[in-house]
Design a protein around this motif. Sequence first.
Motif, PDB file in Angstrom:
ATOM      1  N   ALA A  97       0.628  -1.231  -0.059  1.00 20.55           N
ATOM      2  CA  ALA A  97      -0.028   0.187  -0.132  1.00 20.55           C
ATOM      3  C   ALA A  97       0.806   1.331  -0.006  1.00 20.55           C
ATOM      4  O   ALA A  97       1.885   1.415   1.045  1.00 20.55           O
ATOM      5  CB  ALA A  97      -0.986   0.167   1.143  1.00 20.55           C
ATOM      6  N   PRO A  98       0.662   2.380  -0.987  1.00 19.42           N
ATOM      7  CA  PRO A  98       1.699   3.305  -1.119  1.00 19.42           C
ATOM      8  C   PRO A  98       1.446   4.199  -0.009  1.00 19.42           C
ATOM      9  O   PRO A  98       2.172   4.906   0.621  1.00 19.42           O
ATOM     10  CB  PRO A  98       1.402   3.876  -2.356  1.00 19.42           C
ATOM     11  CG  PRO A  98      -0.065   3.286  -2.894  1.00 19.42           C
ATOM     12  CD  PRO A  98      -0.313   1.966  -2.062  1.00 19.42           C
TER      13      PRO A  98
ATOM     14  N   GLU B 168      -4.931   5.058   0.442  1.00 21.62           N
ATOM     15  CA  GLU B 168      -5.427   3.605  -0.042  1.00 21.62           C
ATOM     16  C   GLU B 168      -6.185   2.745   1.078  1.00 21.62           C
ATOM     17  O   GLU B 168      -7.111   2.233   0.878  1.00 21.62           O
ATOM     18  CB  GLU B 168      -4.656   2.805  -0.761  1.00 21.62           C
ATOM     19  CG  GLU B 168      -4.304   3.384  -2.224  1.00 21.62           C
ATOM     20  CD  GLU B 168      -3.215   4.625  -2.039  1.00 21.62           C
ATOM     21  OE1 GLU B 168      -3.167   5.376  -3.185  1.00 21.62           O
ATOM     22  OE2 GLU B 168      -2.351   4.590  -1.170  1.00 21.62           O
ATOM     23  N   VAL B 169      -5.425   2.780   2.218  1.00 26.62           N
ATOM     24  CA  VAL B 169      -5.639   2.050   3.447  1.00 26.62           C
ATOM     25  C   VAL B 169      -5.717   2.925   4.768  1.00 26.62           C
ATOM     26  O   VAL B 169      -4.880   3.437   4.849  1.00 26.62           O
ATOM     27  CB  VAL B 169      -4.658   0.792   3.520  1.00 26.62           C
ATOM     28  CG1 VAL B 169      -5.136  -0.068   4.819  1.00 26.62           C
ATOM     29  CG2 VAL B 169      -4.588   0.014   2.387  1.00 26.62           C
ATOM     30  N   ALA B 170      -6.633   2.449   5.525  1.00 26.25           N
ATOM     31  CA  ALA B 170      -6.954   3.216   6.965  1.00 26.25           C
ATOM     32  C   ALA B 170      -6.826   2.145   7.910  1.00 26.25           C
ATOM     33  O   ALA B 170      -7.375   0.858   7.772  1.00 26.25           O
ATOM     34  CB  ALA B 170      -8.237   4.079   7.014  1.00 26.25           C
TER      35      ALA B 170
ATOM     36  N   THR C 127     -13.236  -3.280   6.926  1.00 27.40           N
ATOM     37  CA  THR C 127     -13.607  -4.198   5.623  1.00 27.40           C
ATOM     38  C   THR C 127     -12.634  -5.184   5.937  1.00 27.40           C
ATOM     39  O   THR C 127     -12.886  -6.405   5.441  1.00 27.40           O
ATOM     40  CB  THR C 127     -13.203  -3.424   4.358  1.00 27.40           C
ATOM     41  OG1 THR C 127     -11.829  -2.896   4.292  1.00 27.40           O
ATOM     42  CG2 THR C 127     -14.141  -2.265   4.234  1.00 27.40           C
ATOM     43  N   VAL C 128     -11.774  -4.959   6.814  1.00 24.52           N
ATOM     44  CA  VAL C 128     -10.761  -6.211   7.085  1.00 24.52           C
ATOM     45  C   VAL C 128     -10.666  -6.102   8.763  1.00 24.52           C
ATOM     46  O   VAL C 128     -10.101  -5.161   9.012  1.00 24.52           O
ATOM     47  CB  VAL C 128      -9.426  -6.088   6.386  1.00 24.52           C
ATOM     48  CG1 VAL C 128      -8.529  -7.428   6.795  1.00 24.52           C
ATOM     49  CG2 VAL C 128      -9.535  -6.180   4.959  1.00 24.52           C
TER      50      VAL C 128
ATOM     51  N   PRO D 261     -11.617   3.317   1.437  1.00 21.92           N
ATOM     52  CA  PRO D 261     -11.922   2.223   0.513  1.00 21.92           C
ATOM     53  C   PRO D 261     -11.524   1.050   1.329  1.00 21.92           C
ATOM     54  O   PRO D 261     -12.353   0.184   1.569  1.00 21.92           O
ATOM     55  CB  PRO D 261     -11.119   2.140  -0.700  1.00 21.92           C
ATOM     56  CG  PRO D 261     -10.123   3.008  -0.736  1.00 21.92           C
ATOM     57  CD  PRO D 261     -10.413   4.221   0.467  1.00 21.92           C
ATOM     58  N   VAL D 262     -10.405   0.829   1.854  1.00 24.83           N
ATOM     59  CA  VAL D 262      -9.984  -0.260   2.637  1.00 24.83           C
ATOM     60  C   VAL D 262      -9.954   0.190   4.108  1.00 24.83           C
ATOM     61  O   VAL D 262      -9.162   0.951   4.431  1.00 24.83           O
ATOM     62  CB  VAL D 262      -8.796  -0.867   2.151  1.00 24.83           C
ATOM     63  CG1 VAL D 262      -8.435  -1.967   2.878  1.00 24.83           C
ATOM     64  CG2 VAL D 262      -8.854  -1.253   0.597  1.00 24.83           C
ATOM     65  N   ARG D 263     -10.579  -0.551   5.005  1.00 28.10           N
ATOM     66  CA  ARG D 263     -10.514  -0.129   6.405  1.00 28.10           C
ATOM     67  C   ARG D 263     -10.085  -1.323   7.221  1.00 28.10           C
ATOM     68  O   ARG D 263     -10.903  -2.139   7.414  1.00 28.10           O
ATOM     69  CB  ARG D 263     -11.907   0.601   6.994  1.00 28.10           C
ATOM     70  CG  ARG D 263     -12.162   1.687   5.947  1.00 28.10           C
ATOM     71  CD  ARG D 263     -13.570   2.312   6.476  1.00 28.10           C
ATOM     72  NE  ARG D 263     -14.680   1.311   6.337  1.00 28.10           N
ATOM     73  CZ  ARG D 263     -15.037   1.143   4.977  1.00 28.10           C
ATOM     74  NH1 ARG D 263     -14.722   1.671   4.033  1.00 28.10           N
ATOM     75  NH2 ARG D 263     -16.153   0.191   4.903  1.00 28.10           N
ATOM     76  N   VAL D 264      -9.226  -1.196   8.010  1.00 29.47           N
ATOM     77  CA  VAL D 264      -8.526  -2.231   8.570  1.00 29.47           C
ATOM     78  C   VAL D 264      -8.795  -1.844  10.310  1.00 29.47           C
ATOM     79  O   VAL D 264      -8.410  -0.902  10.682  1.00 29.47           O
ATOM     80  CB  VAL D 264      -6.985  -2.691   8.527  1.00 29.47           C
ATOM     81  CG1 VAL D 264      -6.545  -3.733   9.353  1.00 29.47           C
ATOM     82  CG2 VAL D 264      -6.743  -2.938   6.955  1.00 29.47           C
ATOM     83  N   VAL D 265      -9.053  -2.887  10.847  1.00 32.70           N
ATOM     84  CA  VAL D 265      -9.468  -2.830  12.400  1.00 32.70           C
ATOM     85  C   VAL D 265      -8.575  -3.742  13.195  1.00 32.70           C
ATOM     86  O   VAL D 265      -8.606  -5.069  12.689  1.00 32.70           O
ATOM     87  CB  VAL D 265     -10.915  -2.914  12.963  1.00 32.70           C
ATOM     88  CG1 VAL D 265     -10.923  -2.871  14.149  1.00 32.70           C
ATOM     89  CG2 VAL D 265     -11.509  -1.864  12.223  1.00 32.70           C
ATOM     90  N   ILE D 266      -7.552  -3.507  13.971  1.00 32.28           N
ATOM     91  CA  ILE D 266      -6.660  -4.391  14.848  1.00 32.28           C
ATOM     92  C   ILE D 266      -6.956  -3.918  16.188  1.00 32.28           C
ATOM     93  O   ILE D 266      -6.856  -2.564  16.697  1.00 32.28           O
ATOM     94  CB  ILE D 266      -5.138  -4.169  14.383  1.00 32.28           C
ATOM     95  CG1 ILE D 266      -4.831  -4.224  12.865  1.00 32.28           C
ATOM     96  CG2 ILE D 266      -4.432  -4.849  15.250  1.00 32.28           C
ATOM     97  CD1 ILE D 266      -3.587  -3.729  12.603  1.00 32.28           C
TER      98      ILE D 266
END
Length: 313
Positions: free
Chosen positions: A15-16, A77-79, A117-118, A101-106
Amino acid sequence: MTDALAAVAAALDGAPRVAVYCHVRPDADTLGSGLALARVLRARGAEVSVSHPGPDLPSGIDGLAGADGFSAPIDAEVAVAVDCASAERLAGLEDSFRAHPVRVVIDHHATNGGFGTVDLIDAAANSTTELVLAVIDALGAELDAETADCLYAGLVTDTGSFRWASPAGHRMAARLLDAGAHGRELTRELLDSHPRAWFPMVAAVLGSATAVPEAFGGRGAVYAVCRAVDRGPLGWDAAESLIDLLRTADDCEVAALFKESDGGEWSASLRARTDVDVSALARGFGGGGHRLAAGYSAIGTAEDVVAAFLART
């Protein structure tokens, strides 16, 4: 867990631009997670921002690499949201996070139902930094001393200096120390250093401690109130550790600490000694957390906030 971890690594690999989000009233776990992940992604060539919705940072954080570089989120591109039990914990940054558009939860909170979304959510993890380390490994990235410091900060604080760490937590600590983490120094700065103004605040708050023996079916509760005036010149985070003093009451299963912010809102911290699920109680007030450690926010007078809590016990 394996599939979720692989999905997070895939989302981040290459992811840039990545925007990392920490939660409101940030602690060492959310900040250490965000800073560690940002260091690794930047080393891989990504442009990364790390943001938190405020207020100011808690004491002891300024020694972590990158702690002077928090900024507004970049268009990416990714949060990635780290250590956020719900989207509401992003406060004023929630809309910004959701716009990606792409949302990551950790996260490692048991009450987190997932809002990305992930999602990589594991309530068995000692801290969110434990999950971030797993992501770092999945990316095949190097673990340097500065990144190890960030990860250790979240681990040592979320385990109460390892008092309730699992075997995996101790193994992680050993690995981080081997990588160069300054464990002794970090523990002193994060947990064992207070300005002298802290002591009269502690005296005032603990002096308000009240036991309710009949609460929780006769297992007992103890609560205390920290008003804004009790903090005096100290910051919002000054009373955070007092809940662990309250929880030592050996005749009360549940401890509750109600902390007033400068704006008149309240933050409630709940702890159980053995097996009462305080996260269920916190969810009833719109909060969440873990089975034995949870919290929520409230508005009203101190008397109103305490009465509402006692009505649920």
